[in-house]
Design a protein around this motif. Structure first.
Motif, mmCIF file in Angstrom:
data_model
loop_
_atom_site.group_PDB
_atom_site.id
_atom_site.type_symbol
_atom_site.label_atom_id
_atom_site.label_comp_id
_atom_site.label_asym_id
_atom_site.label_seq_id
_atom_site.Cartn_x
_atom_site.Cartn_y
_atom_site.Cartn_z
ATOM 1 N N ASN A 89 16.094 17.697 60.511
ATOM 2 C CA ASN A 89 17.192 18.668 60.661
ATOM 3 C C ASN A 89 18.142 18.608 59.470
ATOM 4 O O ASN A 89 18.617 19.644 58.990
ATOM 5 C CB ASN A 89 17.968 18.407 61.945
ATOM 6 C CG ASN A 89 17.171 18.736 63.179
ATOM 7 O OD1 ASN A 89 16.162 19.431 63.111
ATOM 8 N ND2 ASN A 89 17.599 18.222 64.314
ATOM 9 N N GLU A 90 18.417 17.408 59.001
ATOM 10 C CA GLU A 90 19.317 17.257 57.856
ATOM 11 C C GLU A 90 18.708 17.869 56.598
ATOM 12 O O GLU A 90 19.410 18.501 55.807
ATOM 13 C CB GLU A 90 19.660 15.782 57.619
ATOM 14 C CG GLU A 90 20.447 15.146 58.750
ATOM 15 C CD GLU A 90 21.776 15.809 59.032
ATOM 16 O OE1 GLU A 90 22.508 16.154 58.085
ATOM 17 O OE2 GLU A 90 22.092 16.007 60.217
ATOM 18 N N ASN A 119 18.602 13.302 62.978
ATOM 19 C CA ASN A 119 17.202 13.602 62.702
ATOM 20 C C ASN A 119 17.086 14.015 61.230
ATOM 21 O O ASN A 119 17.693 14.996 60.798
ATOM 22 C CB ASN A 119 16.725 14.730 63.624
ATOM 23 C CG ASN A 119 15.271 15.054 63.469
ATOM 24 O OD1 ASN A 119 14.644 14.722 62.471
ATOM 25 N ND2 ASN A 119 14.739 15.716 64.473
ATOM 26 N N ASP A 142 18.976 21.630 56.877
ATOM 27 C CA ASP A 142 20.355 22.021 56.599
ATOM 28 C C ASP A 142 20.668 21.918 55.106
ATOM 29 O O ASP A 142 21.382 22.754 54.554
ATOM 30 C CB ASP A 142 21.332 21.150 57.389
ATOM 31 C CG ASP A 142 21.380 21.495 58.863
ATOM 32 O OD1 ASP A 142 20.820 22.548 59.244
ATOM 33 O OD2 ASP A 142 21.976 20.713 59.629
#
Length: 145
Positions: free
Chosen positions: A110-111, A107, A114
């Protein structure tokens, strides 16, 4: 904690966060890499994430045997166990007999979260390193004067 200990702790944090950023970049680069579902010869890329662990060292004081923090290290790089995303693309050369192609279950949101977290942690370690360096320079200035 000595001055050089703080340098080493900040450096270990920067090294670990740099590896984390490299893994995130690799995940994003491979998020549209196709593979065959359930084919060991054409495996689907799996998202990789680092597992951090605290580095400890024994104190040298005669009255203490308790470990003290000495930074962070990457204990392992693990693959995400999430199943791949199956897309029906019968014209794709990697399609199986049912016309399905497997893509990594990555996704981008999400990356990106992060990535922001890792870059902020890296910046925090740079700030701590610069503060320690500034204190060392001030101590040298005081000792000269």
């Amino acid at each position: 904690m000595g001055l050089f200990d703080s340098f080493a702790i900040s450096a270990s944090g920067m090294t670990s966060e740099r590896l984390r950023l490299d893994l995130i970049a690799n995940n994003v680069a491979n998020m549209n890499t196709a593979g065959r579902p359930n084919d060991p010869n054409n495996p689907v890329y799996r998202r990789r994430v680092p597992v951090f662990a605290e580095q400890l060292r024994q104190t040298m004081a005669a009255n203490s045997t308790e470990p003290r923090g000495a930074g962070v290290r990457v204990k392992a790089i693990v693959e995400d166990p999430a199943p791949p995303r199956i897309v029906h693309e019968p014209d794709n050369p990697l399609a199986d007999q049912d016309g399905n192609v497997a893509y990594p279950n990555i996704n981008i949101v999400n990356e990106m979260v992060d990535m922001i977290t890792a870059s902020r942690a890296y910046e925090a370690n740079v700030t701590a390193l610069n503060a320690a360096k500034s204190m060392a320079l001030k101590a040298l200035e005081i000792s000269r004067g």
